[in-house]
Scaffold this active site. Structure first.
Site, short mmCIF file in Angstrom:
data_model
loop_
_atom_site.label_atom_id
_atom_site.label_comp_id
_atom_site.label_asym_id
_atom_site.label_seq_id
_atom_site.Cartn_x
_atom_site.Cartn_y
_atom_site.Cartn_z
CG ASP A 7 23.69 58.27 19.98
OD1 ASP A 7 23.68 58.16 18.75
OD2 ASP A 7 22.69 58.05 20.69
CD GLU A 9 18.56 58.85 21.27
OE1 GLU A 9 17.65 58.86 20.40
OE2 GLU A 9 19.40 57.93 21.35
CG HIS A 57 14.11 59.55 22.34
ND1 HIS A 57 13.08 60.15 23.01
CD2 HIS A 57 14.25 60.25 21.18
CE1 HIS A 57 12.61 61.18 22.32
NE2 HIS A 57 13.30 61.25 21.18
CG HIS A 150 17.56 54.20 20.26
ND1 HIS A 150 18.06 54.55 19.03
CD2 HIS A 150 17.11 52.93 20.14
CE1 HIS A 150 17.90 53.53 18.18
NE2 HIS A 150 17.32 52.55 18.85
#
Length: 238
Positions: A7, A9, A57, A150
């Site tokens: 993943d 950001e 985030h 996140h």
């Protein structure tokens, strides 16, 4: 079979308009089982963090100021990824940023042939339902109470659990069917841990018939019984 769940950001939604990757988190799976190996880095994007992205985030300019740029960590990242399949949620977004950063470093793109998108998998498995990571965690009973904002590594850890459920759950590769069933796992690569599955040898059933001598001995034994129970039952029903 080795796969990488990952993943990212970012500072925004589009690398072609100047947005950059600021975090990547990767989880290694072997035969759908997490090995404990991870890769996690923060990157200085060399640009201001928009307030809207920071709200998602929590990564601020001050936090990222002393972090390395992507190019300083790219070789370590590519070594961790190897030639494994790469699994992400809404994978085209993450692949878009990853390949953009690789291009800026003069590295080759990662082929989309290596991409596995769990959003597409979720849509096929649960049409009409919500397919966000939070929704899938709720569906599969995965604890996400610690996901306040996140985070690339945290989201990759959650996604690894979701991916395991989407591909058959933790019992994938294990079967209790008969040996001639086509769904029985015959390849050790299908079994978590990669151990060799024992091969059952099915023998034809053996038939047993009493001999004449055995029949005579049985008749003599029955004749010698005193007040056998079937006589008593016969008296009750007479």
């Amino acid at each position: 079979m080795r796969e990488i769940i990952f993943d990212t950001e970012t500072t925004g939604f589009d690398p072609l308009t100047g947005d950059r990757m600021v975090e990547i988190g990767c989880i290694e799976l072997v035969n759908r089982v997490p090995t404990g190996a991870t890769f996690h880095r923060y990157f200085n994007p060399k640009r201001a963090m928009p307030a809207s992205a920071q709200a998602v985030h929590g990564l601020s300019d001050a936090f990222l100021a002393d972090k390395p740029i992507f190019g300083a960590e790219v070789d370590a990242l590519l070594e961790f990824l190897g030639d494994s399949m790469l699994v992400a949620h809404n994978a085209r977004f993450d692949f878009g940023f990853l390949n953009h950063e690789l291009k800026l470093c003069g590295k080759r793109d990662i082929s989309l042939d290596r991409m596995i998108d769990t959003v597409a998998m979720a849509r096929a498995a649960h049409p009409g339902a919500k397919h966000s990571l939070d929704a899938l965690c709720t569906r599969y009973g995965i604890d996400r109470s610690h996901r306040v904002k996140h985070g690339a590594l945290l989201d990759a850890e959650l996604l690894a659990q979701v991916y395991i459920e989407l591909t058959g759950g933790r019992q994938i590769g294990l079967g209790l069917a008969e040996e001639d069933s086509p769904i029985v796992a015959r390849d050790s690569a299908q079994i978590p841990g990669g151990f060799d599955a024992p091969q059952r040898v099915m023998r034809a059933p053996r038939l047993f018939y009493p001999t004449d001598e055995e029949k005579e001995r049985h008749a003599a034994f029955v004749a010698g019984l005193t007040d056998p129970i079937w006589h008593l039952q016969g008296e009750k029903t007479a």
